[in-house]
Scaffold this active site. Structure first.
Site, short mmCIF file in Angstrom:
data_model
loop_
_atom_site.label_atom_id
_atom_site.label_comp_id
_atom_site.label_asym_id
_atom_site.label_seq_id
_atom_site.Cartn_x
_atom_site.Cartn_y
_atom_site.Cartn_z
N HIS A 71 57.23 25.53 58.27
CA HIS A 71 55.64 25.97 58.55
C HIS A 71 55.36 27.17 57.92
CE1 HIS A 71 55.70 23.62 62.86
NE2 HIS A 71 56.18 22.93 61.83
N GLU A 104 54.40 30.02 59.03
CA GLU A 104 55.49 31.44 59.38
C GLU A 104 56.82 31.34 59.06
OE1 GLU A 104 53.11 29.72 63.24
OE2 GLU A 104 53.74 28.84 61.16
N CYS A 125 54.13 27.54 67.23
CA CYS A 125 54.75 26.38 67.98
C CYS A 125 56.18 27.09 68.54
CB CYS A 125 55.07 25.28 67.21
SG CYS A 125 56.50 25.48 65.87
N CYS A 181 58.59 28.26 65.73
CA CYS A 181 58.13 29.56 64.97
C CYS A 181 58.22 30.58 66.01
CB CYS A 181 56.81 29.17 64.36
SG CYS A 181 56.75 28.04 63.11
#
Length: 164
Positions: free
Chosen positions: A64, A66, A94, A97
């Site tokens: 992801h 992040e 999410c 993260c």
């Protein structure tokens, strides 16, 4: 748009300036046929990391925006403790993260669009405010939410194709 982080356009806040850079990263993700989420990490008023989703490209469920940006920031600073940093991300983090943000001791997150299906900051969970955890994260949500949401909506609309 000029992505010089030192340039603030008239009427633009620092949050908008850095979120615009995260949106640039989201556009790069879309160009690579990745879900268009972008992130930047700022320390001392300067961008020290920038990334976008790369799950398809890297065949990595943890890739992801992040997560990649946090890894880059830690490398740039030479420490996993990102205590003086602010993370800007175009989509509400999410649970994975948000957990990494907490573990990295990031004190502030600024996010764009809400994520009603997986948001762990305000939509489904409130991990940054959970009193059972040993770290808190200040967060500001819905910064440039329309622009952040539009890039995601457009991407998924393109994936679904015309409805008949």
């Amino acid at each position: 748009m000029d992505s010089d982080p030192e340039m603030i356009l008239p009427g633009q806040s620092p949050h908008e300036r850095f979120m615009a850079l995260a949106l640039d990263e989201a556009r790069r993700a879309a160009d690579e046929d990745e879900v268009p989420v972008g992130a930047v990490v700022v320390a001392g008023g300067r961008v020290i990391a920038s990334a976008h989703n790369q799950r398809e490209q890297l065949a990595d469920p943890t890739a992801h925006a992040e997560m990649i940006a946090l890894t880059q920031a830690a490398a740039a600073l030479g420490t996993w403790r990102l205590e003086g940093c602010t993370l800007y991300v175009t989509l509400e983090p999410c649970p994975m993260c948000a957990g990494a943000i907490l573990q990295a001791r990031v004190p502030e997150v600024v996010w764009g669009a809400a994520d009603p299906k997986a948001g762990a900051v305000a939509s489904l969970y409130r991990l940054f405010e959970d009193p059972r955890l040993n770290h808190r994260v200040t967060h500001t949500g819905l910064v440039m939410a329309d622009a952040c949401g539009a890039i995601l909506s457009g991407f998924f609309r393109g994936k679904r194709g015309p409805r008949g």
